[in-house]
Design a protein around this motif. Structure first.
Motif, PDB file in Angstrom:
ATOM      1  N   LEU A  26       0.844  -1.197   0.000  1.00  9.32           N
ATOM      2  CA  LEU A  26       0.000   0.000   0.000  1.00  9.32           C
ATOM      3  C   LEU A  26       0.881   1.250   0.000  1.00  9.32           C
ATOM      4  O   LEU A  26       2.035   1.207   0.422  1.00  9.32           O
ATOM      5  N   PRO A  27       0.329   2.401  -0.468  1.00  5.88           N
ATOM      6  CA  PRO A  27       1.100   3.648  -0.425  1.00  5.88           C
ATOM      7  C   PRO A  27       1.117   4.245   0.969  1.00  5.88           C
ATOM      8  O   PRO A  27       0.328   3.854   1.836  1.00  5.88           O
ATOM      9  N   LEU A  28       1.988   5.202   1.194  1.00  5.25           N
ATOM     10  CA  LEU A  28       1.947   5.981   2.426  1.00  5.25           C
ATOM     11  C   LEU A  28       0.657   6.792   2.452  1.00  5.25           C
ATOM     12  O   LEU A  28       0.213   7.323   1.426  1.00  5.25           O
ATOM     13  N   VAL A  29       0.055   6.910   3.619  1.00  3.03           N
ATOM     14  CA  VAL A  29      -1.274   7.512   3.701  1.00  3.03           C
ATOM     15  C   VAL A  29      -1.257   9.024   3.495  1.00  3.03           C
ATOM     16  O   VAL A  29      -2.311   9.636   3.284  1.00  3.03           O
ATOM     17  N   ASN A  30      -0.088   9.645   3.546  1.00  2.00           N
ATOM     18  CA  ASN A  30      -0.012  11.083   3.297  1.00  2.00           C
ATOM     19  C   ASN A  30       0.706  11.412   1.987  1.00  2.00           C
ATOM     20  O   ASN A  30       1.151  12.545   1.778  1.00  2.00           O
ATOM     21  N   ALA A  31       0.771  10.425   1.080  1.00  2.00           N
ATOM     22  CA  ALA A  31       1.396  10.641  -0.229  1.00  2.00           C
ATOM     23  C   ALA A  31       0.359  11.219  -1.193  1.00  2.00           C
ATOM     24  O   ALA A  31      -0.034  10.581  -2.176  1.00  2.00           O
ATOM     25  N   PHE A  32      -0.090  12.437  -0.915  1.00  2.00           N
ATOM     26  CA  PHE A  32      -1.087  13.106  -1.747  1.00  2.00           C
ATOM     27  C   PHE A  32      -0.387  13.837  -2.891  1.00  2.00           C
ATOM     28  O   PHE A  32       0.322  14.815  -2.660  1.00  2.00           O
ATOM     29  N   GLU A  33      -0.572  13.359  -4.124  1.00  2.00           N
ATOM     30  CA  GLU A  33       0.021  14.010  -5.295  1.00  2.00           C
ATOM     31  C   GLU A  33      -0.964  15.028  -5.872  1.00  2.00           C
ATOM     32  O   GLU A  33      -2.178  14.793  -5.885  1.00  2.00           O
ATOM     33  N   PRO A  34      -0.464  16.187  -6.349  1.00  2.00           N
ATOM     34  CA  PRO A  34      -1.363  17.189  -6.934  1.00  2.00           C
ATOM     35  C   PRO A  34      -2.136  16.637  -8.129  1.00  2.00           C
ATOM     36  O   PRO A  34      -1.609  15.810  -8.884  1.00  2.00           O
ATOM     37  N   ILE A  35      -3.371  17.080  -8.271  1.00  2.00           N
ATOM     38  CA  ILE A  35      -4.177  16.667  -9.413  1.00  2.00           C
ATOM     39  C   ILE A  35      -3.456  17.042 -10.702  1.00  2.00           C
ATOM     40  O   ILE A  35      -2.978  18.166 -10.858  1.00  2.00           O
ATOM     41  N   GLY A  36      -3.361  16.086 -11.621  1.00  2.00           N
ATOM     42  CA  GLY A  36      -2.621  16.282 -12.864  1.00  2.00           C
ATOM     43  C   GLY A  36      -1.251  15.645 -12.837  1.00  2.00           C
ATOM     44  O   GLY A  36      -0.628  15.460 -13.885  1.00  2.00           O
ATOM     45  N   SER A  37      -0.774  15.303 -11.643  1.00  2.00           N
ATOM     46  CA  SER A  37       0.528  14.671 -11.520  1.00  2.00           C
ATOM     47  C   SER A  37       0.486  13.253 -12.063  1.00  2.00           C
ATOM     48  O   SER A  37      -0.529  12.561 -11.973  1.00  2.00           O
ATOM     49  N   SER A  38       1.603  12.828 -12.634  1.00  2.00           N
ATOM     50  CA  SER A  38       1.687  11.448 -13.143  1.00  2.00           C
ATOM     51  C   SER A  38       2.719  10.639 -12.367  1.00  2.00           C
ATOM     52  O   SER A  38       3.161   9.591 -12.821  1.00  2.00           O
TER      53      SER A  38
END
Length: 414
Positions: A26-38
């Motif tokens: 699973l990913p880290l729970v605070n790994a929020f990438e900006p919308i549009g990020s790849s």
């Protein structure tokens, strides 16, 4: 980012570790990438192991602290009313046990934006936390020492501010890389007769409540009274009293002092609180059989959730998520939910998570508006299910007329 596998217990250094729960990669729970990020999500093993010697449940490995709790860590404790109320209660309770004077120092380890210390402004306060978020407390007169806690930081604090009559660590003690270093720092910085007050997610309650979505890497260890007592004893400290609190779906607040400093006055004060109705916690033994029962519930939850989501999609109905707490990323990841299942996750205005994807997915976190809530949602998935009783009437008051999906402790529609 470095993931280091665990070979020995972090509580007692034993090699007697037994895998008890596995949630996969699973990913880290605070790994929020900006919308549009790849940027692709980095996935890590989420496996809990249990030490048969001291009873400590812990992650099978660890990501470096800077990745987990860096300067830009997005969590803010002040935005949650339940935490604000809890910290106000901690202050009132501590004043009954061991009243503080105006010149007494209170140190909050990992104090985030200063939420807890805002209730201690009649005394000297110091927030020791690595996040830039700690600067927010300075506006309220709370001093900020930007650092990770440990023996060296404790020495710096004592040299500059003196020793503390109260050291607090709420939802922090169980998440540090070395409990031994953490407690060494506490004992150095604690004034004679001082109290160390910690709050941690409570392992027996976690198992009973099926709160497996809190088993993410930022939560390094899961404490019982047995494991807390064992770790304190190794640093010549003992428990003054322990009580249950409702935060994070069920936690434990423990007051501790150095051995030989637990005085009769403080003991009588805590006993008086118990007589007044404070819910005291007694030691509970957790066994491998308890974990086996818990593990079966976790697997059954995923089956139930996937079946329900599939039924809703076949009917052509829509689902929005409500709230993006850390635990939401674990639930979404383990259940395998995608943007095809949950159209978006709604957060209130001002959230640092707005304009980002939920970790490991293309599900967007967007601002909660009447249109998104009432016109485009047949179901509201309560990702902050631990405060469901607070959320449901609030959403109804905003005009939501659909149905609620409460995912835990078991999947149900209301």
């Amino acid at each position: 980012m470095t993931w280091t596998p665990l070979t020995r217990c972090r509580g007692c250094d034993s090699a007697a570790l037994e895998p008890v729960v596995e949630l996969g990669m699973l990913p880290l729970v605070n790994a929020f990438e900006p919308i549009g990020s790849s940027v692709p999500a980095t996935l890590y093993p989420h496996t809990i192991v249990w030490c048969s010697r001291c009873g400590l449940a812990q992650q099978s490995g660890r990501v470096d602290a800077e990745t987990l709790f860096g300067r830009s860590y997005p969590y803010r404790s002040s935005v949650t009313r339940a935490l604000r109320d809890n910290f106000a209660g901690l202050y009132a309770e501590h004043q009954k046990i061991a009243p503080l004077g105006p010149d007494d120092l209170v140190v909050d380890i990992g104090g985030n934006d200063g939420n807890l210390l805002s209730h201690f402004l009649a005394h000297r306060t110091l927030n020791v936390t690595p996040e830039d978020m700690g600067k927010l407390g300075e506006e309220r007169g709370i001093a900020h020492h930007q650092a990770y806690w440990g023996p060296e930081t404790a020495r710096e604090v004592v040299n500059k501010h003196g020793q503390a009559k109260l050291i607090t660590a709420t939802n922090v003690f169980a998440h540090t890389p070395s409990p031994s270093d953490f407690l060494e720092g506490v004992t150095h910085a604690l004034a004679p007769g001082g109290i160390f007050a910690s709050e941690s997610h409570y392992l027996p309650g976690l198992l009973r409540g099926n709160q497996w979505d809190t088993l993410y890497l930022e939560h390094d260890r899961f404490l019982s009274l047995q494991s807390i007592r064992h770790q304190l004893a190794a640093h010549d400290m003992q428990i003054l009293g322990a009580r249950s609190i409702p935060t994070h779906g069920g936690s434990i607040r423990v007051y501790a002092m150095r051995c030989g400093e637990v005085n009769a006055l403080a003991l009588r004060a805590f006993e008086k609180l118990v007589r007044e109705g404070v819910p005291v916690v007694h030691e509970e033994t957790v066994t491998l059989a308890d974990f086996a029962t818990f593990r079966a519930k976790v697997v059954q939850h995923r089956r139930d959730m996937q079946r329900l989501i599939g039924d809703i999609r076949r009917l052509g109905m829509s689902i929005v998520g409500i709230g993006a707490p850390s635990r939401a990323a674990t639930l979404i990841g383990y259940d395998g939910l995608s943007v095809d299942d949950v159209s978006c996750v709604l957060e209130t205005k001002g959230s640092h998570k707005l304009g980002h994807y939920m970790p490991g997915t293309r599900i967007q976190v967007v601002e909660e508006t009447e249109e998104r809530l009432c016109l485009h949602a047949d179901f509201a998935l309560l990702l902050s299910h631990h405060i469901a009783d607070e959320l449901k009437p609030a959403l109804r008051s905003k005009g939501f007329g659909g149905k609620f999906i409460v995912p835990l402790p078991e999947v149900r529609i209301e």
